[in-house]
Structure formats: C-alpha cells, structure tokens
Design a protein around this motif. Sequence first.
Motif, PDB file in Angstrom:
ATOM      1  N   ASN A  97       0.794  -1.226   0.000  1.00 39.78           N
ATOM      2  CA  ASN A  97       0.000   0.000   0.000  1.00 39.78           C
ATOM      3  C   ASN A  97       0.828   1.278   0.000  1.00 39.78           C
ATOM      4  OD1 ASN A  97      -2.054   1.937   2.083  1.00 39.78           O
ATOM      5  ND2 ASN A  97      -2.741   1.156   0.116  1.00 39.78           N
ATOM      6  N   GLY A  98       2.138   1.172  -0.116  1.00 41.76           N
ATOM      7  CA  GLY A  98       2.966   2.364  -0.141  1.00 41.76           C
ATOM      8  C   GLY A  98       4.201   2.150  -0.997  1.00 41.76           C
ATOM      9  N   PRO A  99       4.925   3.237  -1.347  1.00 40.85           N
ATOM     10  CA  PRO A  99       6.119   3.117  -2.194  1.00 40.85           C
ATOM     11  C   PRO A  99       7.350   2.725  -1.386  1.00 40.85           C
ATOM     12  CG  PRO A  99       5.727   5.418  -1.694  1.00 40.85           C
ATOM     13  CD  PRO A  99       4.598   4.642  -1.051  1.00 40.85           C
ATOM     14  N   TRP A 100       7.229   1.678  -0.592  1.00 41.20           N
ATOM     15  CA  TRP A 100       8.316   1.230   0.270  1.00 41.20           C
ATOM     16  C   TRP A 100       8.265  -0.287   0.441  1.00 41.20           C
ATOM     17  CZ3 TRP A 100       5.129   5.283   2.509  1.00 41.20           C
ATOM     18  CH2 TRP A 100       3.943   4.809   3.068  1.00 41.20           C
ATOM     19  N   ARG A 152      13.743  -3.829  -5.815  1.00 44.74           N
ATOM     20  CA  ARG A 152      12.961  -3.589  -7.029  1.00 44.74           C
ATOM     21  C   ARG A 152      13.679  -2.566  -7.899  1.00 44.74           C
ATOM     22  NH1 ARG A 152       7.755  -5.626  -7.248  1.00 44.74           N
ATOM     23  NH2 ARG A 152       6.963  -6.505  -5.293  1.00 44.74           N
ATOM     24  N   THR A 153      13.272  -2.498  -9.157  1.00 50.46           N
ATOM     25  CA  THR A 153      13.941  -1.615 -10.109  1.00 50.46           C
ATOM     26  C   THR A 153      13.110  -0.367 -10.394  1.00 50.46           C
ATOM     27  OG1 THR A 153      12.958  -2.816 -11.969  1.00 50.46           O
ATOM     28  CG2 THR A 153      15.125  -3.542 -11.205  1.00 50.46           C
ATOM     29  N   LEU A 154      13.774   0.611 -10.970  1.00 50.65           N
ATOM     30  CA  LEU A 154      13.124   1.863 -11.352  1.00 50.65           C
ATOM     31  C   LEU A 154      12.247   1.659 -12.582  1.00 50.65           C
ATOM     32  CD1 LEU A 154      12.940   5.000 -11.046  1.00 50.65           C
ATOM     33  CD2 LEU A 154      14.900   5.113 -12.617  1.00 50.65           C
ATOM     34  N   GLU A 155      11.062   2.283 -12.562  1.00 55.58           N
ATOM     35  CA  GLU A 155      10.194   2.257 -13.747  1.00 55.58           C
ATOM     36  C   GLU A 155      10.233   3.594 -14.488  1.00 55.58           C
ATOM     37  OE1 GLU A 155       5.421   1.994 -14.702  1.00 55.58           O
ATOM     38  OE2 GLU A 155       6.261   0.617 -13.207  1.00 55.58           O
ATOM     39  N   VAL A 206       3.109  28.613 -10.449  1.00 56.96           N
ATOM     40  CA  VAL A 206       2.559  27.256 -10.482  1.00 56.96           C
ATOM     41  C   VAL A 206       3.236  26.462  -9.369  1.00 56.96           C
ATOM     42  CG1 VAL A 206       1.999  27.207 -12.941  1.00 56.96           C
ATOM     43  CG2 VAL A 206       4.300  26.514 -12.174  1.00 56.96           C
ATOM     44  N   TYR A 207       2.660  25.305  -9.070  1.00 58.66           N
ATOM     45  CA  TYR A 207       3.285  24.377  -8.138  1.00 58.66           C
ATOM     46  C   TYR A 207       3.830  23.188  -8.929  1.00 58.66           C
ATOM     47  CZ  TYR A 207       1.239  26.869  -4.193  1.00 58.66           C
ATOM     48  OH  TYR A 207       0.915  27.829  -3.274  1.00 58.66           O
ATOM     49  N   VAL A 208       5.009  22.739  -8.562  1.00 55.97           N
ATOM     50  CA  VAL A 208       5.635  21.615  -9.257  1.00 55.97           C
ATOM     51  C   VAL A 208       6.061  20.569  -8.232  1.00 55.97           C
ATOM     52  CG1 VAL A 208       6.402  23.001 -11.207  1.00 55.97           C
ATOM     53  CG2 VAL A 208       7.885  22.756  -9.221  1.00 55.97           C
ATOM     54  N   ARG A 209       6.135  19.328  -8.695  1.00 61.01           N
ATOM     55  CA  ARG A 209       6.475  18.230  -7.802  1.00 61.01           C
ATOM     56  C   ARG A 209       7.014  17.070  -8.619  1.00 61.01           C
ATOM     57  NH1 ARG A 209       2.382  14.934  -3.808  1.00 61.01           N
ATOM     58  NH2 ARG A 209       3.793  14.721  -2.016  1.00 61.01           N
ATOM     59  N   VAL A 210       8.065  16.436  -8.128  1.00 59.35           N
ATOM     60  CA  VAL A 210       8.626  15.280  -8.815  1.00 59.35           C
ATOM     61  C   VAL A 210       8.144  13.996  -8.133  1.00 59.35           C
ATOM     62  CG1 VAL A 210      10.653  16.379  -9.791  1.00 59.35           C
ATOM     63  CG2 VAL A 210      10.739  15.548  -7.434  1.00 59.35           C
ATOM     64  N   GLY A 211       8.014  12.937  -8.931  1.00 67.11           N
ATOM     65  CA  GLY A 211       7.595  11.644  -8.409  1.00 67.11           C
ATOM     66  C   GLY A 211       8.405  10.529  -9.045  1.00 67.11           C
ATOM     67  N   VAL A 212       8.562   9.433  -8.302  1.00 66.76           N
ATOM     68  CA  VAL A 212       9.293   8.275  -8.819  1.00 66.76           C
ATOM     69  C   VAL A 212       8.416   7.043  -8.691  1.00 66.76           C
ATOM     70  CG1 VAL A 212      10.458   7.975  -6.582  1.00 66.76           C
ATOM     71  CG2 VAL A 212      11.379   6.848  -8.621  1.00 66.76           C
ATOM     72  N   LYS A 213       8.356   6.267  -9.765  1.00 66.08           N
ATOM     73  CA  LYS A 213       7.568   5.031  -9.820  1.00 66.08           C
ATOM     74  C   LYS A 213       8.518   3.838  -9.821  1.00 66.08           C
ATOM     75  CE  LYS A 213       3.801   2.487 -10.724  1.00 66.08           C
ATOM     76  NZ  LYS A 213       4.447   1.152 -10.816  1.00 66.08           N
ATOM     77  N   THR A 214       8.315   2.938  -8.877  1.00 63.97           N
ATOM     78  CA  THR A 214       9.096   1.710  -8.780  1.00 63.97           C
ATOM     79  C   THR A 214       8.352   0.586  -9.493  1.00 63.97           C
ATOM     80  OG1 THR A 214       9.992   2.419  -6.650  1.00 63.97           O
ATOM     81  CG2 THR A 214      10.150   0.076  -7.179  1.00 63.97           C
ATOM     82  N   SER A 215       9.056  -0.248 -10.210  1.00 59.13           N
ATOM     83  CA  SER A 215       8.426  -1.360 -10.943  1.00 59.13           C
ATOM     84  C   SER A 215       7.692  -2.288  -9.977  1.00 59.13           C
ATOM     85  CB  SER A 215       9.486  -2.158 -11.701  1.00 59.13           C
ATOM     86  OG  SER A 215      10.132  -1.354 -12.658  1.00 59.13           O
ATOM     87  N   GLY A 216       6.449  -2.597 -10.322  1.00 61.12           N
ATOM     88  CA  GLY A 216       5.659  -3.520  -9.527  1.00 61.12           C
ATOM     89  C   GLY A 216       5.079  -2.942  -8.256  1.00 61.12           C
ATOM     90  N   VAL A 217       5.182  -1.627  -8.072  1.00 62.46           N
ATOM     91  CA  VAL A 217       4.648  -0.964  -6.873  1.00 62.46           C
ATOM     92  C   VAL A 217       3.590   0.043  -7.311  1.00 62.46           C
ATOM     93  CG1 VAL A 217       5.199   0.496  -4.880  1.00 62.46           C
ATOM     94  CG2 VAL A 217       6.806  -1.274  -5.631  1.00 62.46           C
ATOM     95  N   GLY A 218       2.413  -0.020  -6.718  1.00 60.05           N
ATOM     96  CA  GLY A 218       1.303   0.817  -7.168  1.00 60.05           C
ATOM     97  C   GLY A 218       1.481   2.291  -6.897  1.00 60.05           C
ATOM     98  N   GLU A 219       1.895   2.650  -5.690  1.00 60.14           N
ATOM     99  CA  GLU A 219       2.004   4.055  -5.310  1.00 60.14           C
ATOM    100  C   GLU A 219       3.381   4.619  -5.624  1.00 60.14           C
ATOM    101  OE1 GLU A 219      -0.235   6.190  -4.228  1.00 60.14           O
ATOM    102  OE2 GLU A 219      -1.844   4.711  -4.255  1.00 60.14           O
TER     103      GLU A 219
END
Length: 231
Positions: A97-100, A152-155, A206-219
């Motif tokens: 349920n989290g990116p961890w 896990r790897t980076l998506e 404006v507001y800006v924000r960076v995000g990272v998606k891990t392979s196989g992780v929903g959040e």
Amino acid sequence: MKANNIHFKPLFLALLALSALISACEKDNRVEPKSVLKGRVVYEGQPVGLRSNGVQLELWQRGYQLFTKIPVHVRQDGTFSAALFDGNYKLVRLRGNGPWVDNTDTIEVALSGNTELDVPVQPYFVFQNDTYAKGEGKVSATFSLKQVTAARTLERVNLYVGTTSIVDPNNNAANAQEVAANIKDLSKPITLTATLPAALAGRDYVYVRVGVKTSGVGEMLFGEPQKVMLK
C-alpha cells in the motif's frame, strides 16, 4: 373490533414518538473521542511524500467481542491524524500500500491524551538535491535519485505541474516523464522539463512536484511541492 383499532392507533403513534425521542437522546449523549493520534510516515527521520490520500494505515483495537479496524489516511506530506478514545491500539502498515518495502510488523500504541508517533518505512528510491526553475513557457526540475534498496527496479520519474499545492498524477495541468531505460546512471543528476499549456501561461506562479515510480509498486514516492514564480 373497530373501536379497539381506534384506541390502538393513538397508542401506537405515542410509542413510536417515544422511541424516536429516546433514540435521539442516545445520539445526543454519545461521547465523542477526545484524544488525537498525530504522526508522520518517515524515512531517516524525514516525512515521505505521497499521493494525497493514496496511502492508508490501519489501527486495530480489541473490544469486548470484536477486533475493530480504524482506517487512517495519510496526507501527501506524509502526516496523518485520528481522533480516538484513550486505550491500546495496534498500528499496521498495509502490504503493498505504499512506495516502500513491505513491513507488516505491528506498532503498539498506548494512547492517553494527544500522542505523536513516527512510522518508519524503507522506500525503494528517494529524491535528493531537487531544484526547480522556469523557462520560456516551461518549468524544469533537476534532482538526484538515490536507490535505497535493490529489491525492485526503477520504472520512471515524473514532473507534475499544477495550480495548487496538491500535485500528483490525479491533480496536475502539465507533466513530463522519463522512463528507466533512458536513465543510465543514477549517480548523475536528472532533469525533467514540462511545457506549460495555454491555461497556465498567464499565471503568476505554479506548483511543481517530482515523483518516482518503482516497478511492480502501485504508489509513487514524491518530493515536496514547490512554488515556482513565472513572473
């Protein structure tokens, strides 16, 4: 027989009204919880950036007969709060349920009055040294990406642009991304640039924000929203 029905109807209505009055009084007299559990989801003592209300923790309390679940939604800045009755609770980080990295160990919470609690997690990736800048009709972000665990790897990585500080994949007016195949060396800074649509061209900021998606992780995991002045 008809006479009996005539007398029975007012009596039934009176009993119905009395029942409703008692029920209303019970609701009015119901005690509300007075204590507040406040907390943060943290990595190395710092709150973890998340999608607004995308991640949930669970509190469990054993009652007289049941083990009651209390869902607790985590805000995008990694904080959470819940109004509760004093007592002993078990806090659970939900699997997947989290990116961890999953950690289903129970955290014991003895609540007596207002209480603050840090919930530690181990993200797969975290941002470092992120900076933001405007260009002609564009905004950009430059950052380093640290891999905390090789489980896990980076998506991909993303840059989101919005008109409020709530910025994520569901709340943005412009975005840019780079997939892992094009990121050869995590030791080097990464730059993402998003083109501003016409609807944002006349804004002061404006507001800006960076995000990272891990392979196989929903959040996804996010950096802090940043306000970028356009004028």
